[in-house]
Design a protein around this motif. Sequence first.
Motif, PDB file in Angstrom:
ATOM      1  N   ILE A   1      28.967  45.119  35.038  1.00  5.85           N
ATOM      2  CA  ILE A   1      30.139  44.830  34.210  1.00  5.85           C
ATOM      3  C   ILE A   1      30.018  45.586  32.894  1.00  5.85           C
ATOM      4  O   ILE A   1      30.841  46.443  32.573  1.00  5.85           O
ATOM      5  CB  ILE A   1      30.278  43.317  33.943  1.00  5.85           C
ATOM      6  CG1 ILE A   1      30.428  42.542  35.259  1.00  5.85           C
ATOM      7  CG2 ILE A   1      31.483  43.060  33.032  1.00  5.85           C
ATOM      8  CD1 ILE A   1      31.668  42.874  36.043  1.00  5.85           C
ATOM      9  N   GLY A   2      28.987  45.289  32.096  1.00  5.08           N
ATOM     10  CA  GLY A   2      28.858  45.895  30.771  1.00  5.08           C
ATOM     11  C   GLY A   2      28.656  47.398  30.810  1.00  5.08           C
ATOM     12  O   GLY A   2      29.262  48.142  30.032  1.00  5.08           O
TER      13      GLY A   2
ATOM     14  N   GLU B   1      25.689  30.938  29.616  1.00  2.00           N
ATOM     15  CA  GLU B   1      27.040  30.378  29.562  1.00  2.00           C
ATOM     16  C   GLU B   1      27.993  31.044  30.550  1.00  2.00           C
ATOM     17  O   GLU B   1      28.801  30.374  31.185  1.00  2.00           O
ATOM     18  CB  GLU B   1      27.604  30.505  28.132  1.00  2.00           C
ATOM     19  CG  GLU B   1      26.947  29.598  27.129  1.00  2.00           C
ATOM     20  CD  GLU B   1      27.089  28.125  27.484  1.00  2.00           C
ATOM     21  OE1 GLU B   1      28.206  27.712  27.885  1.00  2.00           O
ATOM     22  OE2 GLU B   1      26.097  27.396  27.368  1.00  2.00           O
ATOM     23  N   LEU B   2      27.916  32.374  30.660  1.00  2.69           N
ATOM     24  CA  LEU B   2      28.914  33.127  31.428  1.00  2.69           C
ATOM     25  C   LEU B   2      28.511  33.373  32.882  1.00  2.69           C
ATOM     26  O   LEU B   2      29.357  33.662  33.729  1.00  2.69           O
ATOM     27  CB  LEU B   2      29.183  34.473  30.753  1.00  2.69           C
ATOM     28  CG  LEU B   2      30.253  34.530  29.647  1.00  2.69           C
ATOM     29  CD1 LEU B   2      31.611  34.166  30.183  1.00  2.69           C
ATOM     30  CD2 LEU B   2      29.881  33.674  28.456  1.00  2.69           C
ATOM     31  N   ILE B   3      27.193  33.273  33.184  1.00  6.50           N
ATOM     32  CA  ILE B   3      26.751  33.596  34.545  1.00  6.50           C
ATOM     33  C   ILE B   3      26.010  32.423  35.175  1.00  6.50           C
ATOM     34  O   ILE B   3      26.386  31.943  36.242  1.00  6.50           O
ATOM     35  CB  ILE B   3      25.857  34.858  34.548  1.00  6.50           C
ATOM     36  CG1 ILE B   3      26.605  36.036  33.887  1.00  6.50           C
ATOM     37  CG2 ILE B   3      25.473  35.235  35.991  1.00  6.50           C
ATOM     38  CD1 ILE B   3      25.794  37.308  33.796  1.00  6.50           C
ATOM     39  N   PHE B   4      24.948  31.952  34.522  1.00  2.92           N
ATOM     40  CA  PHE B   4      24.144  30.881  35.120  1.00  2.92           C
ATOM     41  C   PHE B   4      24.987  29.644  35.415  1.00  2.92           C
ATOM     42  O   PHE B   4      24.955  29.132  36.546  1.00  2.92           O
ATOM     43  CB  PHE B   4      22.976  30.517  34.193  1.00  2.92           C
ATOM     44  CG  PHE B   4      21.772  31.399  34.327  1.00  2.92           C
ATOM     45  CD1 PHE B   4      20.660  30.983  35.050  1.00  2.92           C
ATOM     46  CD2 PHE B   4      21.738  32.645  33.729  1.00  2.92           C
ATOM     47  CE1 PHE B   4      19.546  31.782  35.175  1.00  2.92           C
ATOM     48  CE2 PHE B   4      20.628  33.466  33.845  1.00  2.92           C
ATOM     49  CZ  PHE B   4      19.530  33.035  34.583  1.00  2.92           C
TER      50      PHE B   4
ATOM     51  N   VAL C   1      39.807  42.507  38.549  1.00  2.00           N
ATOM     52  CA  VAL C   1      38.567  42.301  39.301  1.00  2.00           C
ATOM     53  C   VAL C   1      38.877  41.585  40.608  1.00  2.00           C
ATOM     54  O   VAL C   1      39.570  40.559  40.618  1.00  2.00           O
ATOM     55  CB  VAL C   1      37.560  41.469  38.471  1.00  2.00           C
ATOM     56  CG1 VAL C   1      36.325  41.135  39.298  1.00  2.00           C
ATOM     57  CG2 VAL C   1      37.164  42.230  37.213  1.00  2.00           C
ATOM     58  N   ARG C   2      38.373  42.130  41.711  1.00  4.38           N
ATOM     59  CA  ARG C   2      38.483  41.488  43.013  1.00  4.38           C
ATOM     60  C   ARG C   2      37.146  41.576  43.721  1.00  4.38           C
ATOM     61  O   ARG C   2      36.287  42.380  43.356  1.00  4.38           O
ATOM     62  CB  ARG C   2      39.563  42.174  43.864  1.00  4.38           C
ATOM     63  CG  ARG C   2      40.973  41.995  43.318  1.00  4.38           C
ATOM     64  CD  ARG C   2      42.006  42.665  44.179  1.00  4.38           C
ATOM     65  NE  ARG C   2      43.351  42.406  43.688  1.00  4.38           N
ATOM     66  CZ  ARG C   2      44.447  42.964  44.187  1.00  4.38           C
ATOM     67  NH1 ARG C   2      44.338  43.808  45.204  1.00  4.38           N
ATOM     68  NH2 ARG C   2      45.635  42.688  43.696  1.00  4.38           N
TER      69      ARG C   2
ATOM     70  N   THR D   1      34.392  34.146  40.301  1.00  4.32           N
ATOM     71  CA  THR D   1      34.479  33.448  39.016  1.00  4.32           C
ATOM     72  C   THR D   1      33.538  34.070  37.987  1.00  4.32           C
ATOM     73  O   THR D   1      33.917  34.307  36.835  1.00  4.32           O
ATOM     74  CB  THR D   1      34.128  31.960  39.198  1.00  4.32           C
ATOM     75  OG1 THR D   1      35.052  31.366  40.106  1.00  4.32           O
ATOM     76  CG2 THR D   1      34.175  31.222  37.877  1.00  4.32           C
ATOM     77  N   VAL D   2      32.313  34.360  38.410  1.00  4.52           N
ATOM     78  CA  VAL D   2      31.314  34.950  37.502  1.00  4.52           C
ATOM     79  C   VAL D   2      31.752  36.331  37.048  1.00  4.52           C
ATOM     80  O   VAL D   2      31.713  36.655  35.852  1.00  4.52           O
ATOM     81  CB  VAL D   2      29.942  35.016  38.199  1.00  4.52           C
ATOM     82  CG1 VAL D   2      28.982  35.906  37.406  1.00  4.52           C
ATOM     83  CG2 VAL D   2      29.356  33.615  38.361  1.00  4.52           C
ATOM     84  N   LEU D   3      32.171  37.170  37.976  1.00  6.14           N
ATOM     85  CA  LEU D   3      32.544  38.543  37.634  1.00  6.14           C
ATOM     86  C   LEU D   3      33.777  38.584  36.734  1.00  6.14           C
ATOM     87  O   LEU D   3      33.844  39.372  35.784  1.00  6.14           O
ATOM     88  CB  LEU D   3      32.785  39.355  38.903  1.00  6.14           C
ATOM     89  CG  LEU D   3      31.549  39.623  39.771  1.00  6.14           C
ATOM     90  CD1 LEU D   3      31.954  40.323  41.066  1.00  6.14           C
ATOM     91  CD2 LEU D   3      30.513  40.444  39.033  1.00  6.14           C
TER      92      LEU D   3
END
Length: 255
Positions: free
Chosen positions: A179-180, A244-247, A134-135, A107-109
């Motif tokens: 990712i970035g 928001e996107l990771i924590f 993404v897997r 979910t995070v990735l």
Amino acid sequence: AVESARLESDLRSYRAQARPDELPRTDYLIEHVHNLNVRTRMLLGEKMSFDQMSQGLYGLTAPTYDYSRFDAIMEDLDAALPGSGSAREKALAFREKIAIPRESLLTVLKGTTQAFHDLSVQNMEITGNSMPRVRVRELPSKSMVFLSILFGYDYNHLEYERNFNLLYPWTVDRVMDYIGHEMEPGHLTFFEKRLQTMIDTCWPEMGIVSQYSSSSAFTEGSARYAISMCFGHSMEQQLDFERELIFKPAGLDTG
């Protein structure tokens, strides 16, 4: 080694009489053939200093620092970071608090990949056709971070899948980097732009990405800088993004 030295010499001779519009390509070829020659000589056992190596392979030499400066920084960190022990021990303890649970990793990735992709489309003049799939799966070794599969490409479309390793010790900062930096807006965006350049200019050498070259140095540096650019070089904006996107998706304490 002999052929690259001869080719570099021929290119330098050609440059002396080249037209002005040929100089960017000629200089690129001279530099990258030189990089190849230095790497070959290293593999053959030639010894050189670190500065000679970095200049020969990447066109760069490290700046000179007074290393006592870093001792002072470590002392400041030691005083500023909470907890007990050395600054290193405190940092390792903090890293445990920002570890991504295995069950939340996909979910995070996926969410972070989508967000970085959207930022890249907004700011880097790409079509948006290259959103990576993404897997997550267990790879053969804990030290393997990911396995990439390039299915195919055309002018502005990469068919690309990345399998992230469930065995790797994922933390918030590593998610941002892998990712970035490794995908969008980093390497994947750069390769898309490079592919377009190869087609637009009809320069086939742009289709080769050499690991030991000045192009590689630019690729790595620009990918790191691009992450900061996504947030206007504001650490506060980056932290808001991470919360928001990771924590939150990972169930980590945003405090």
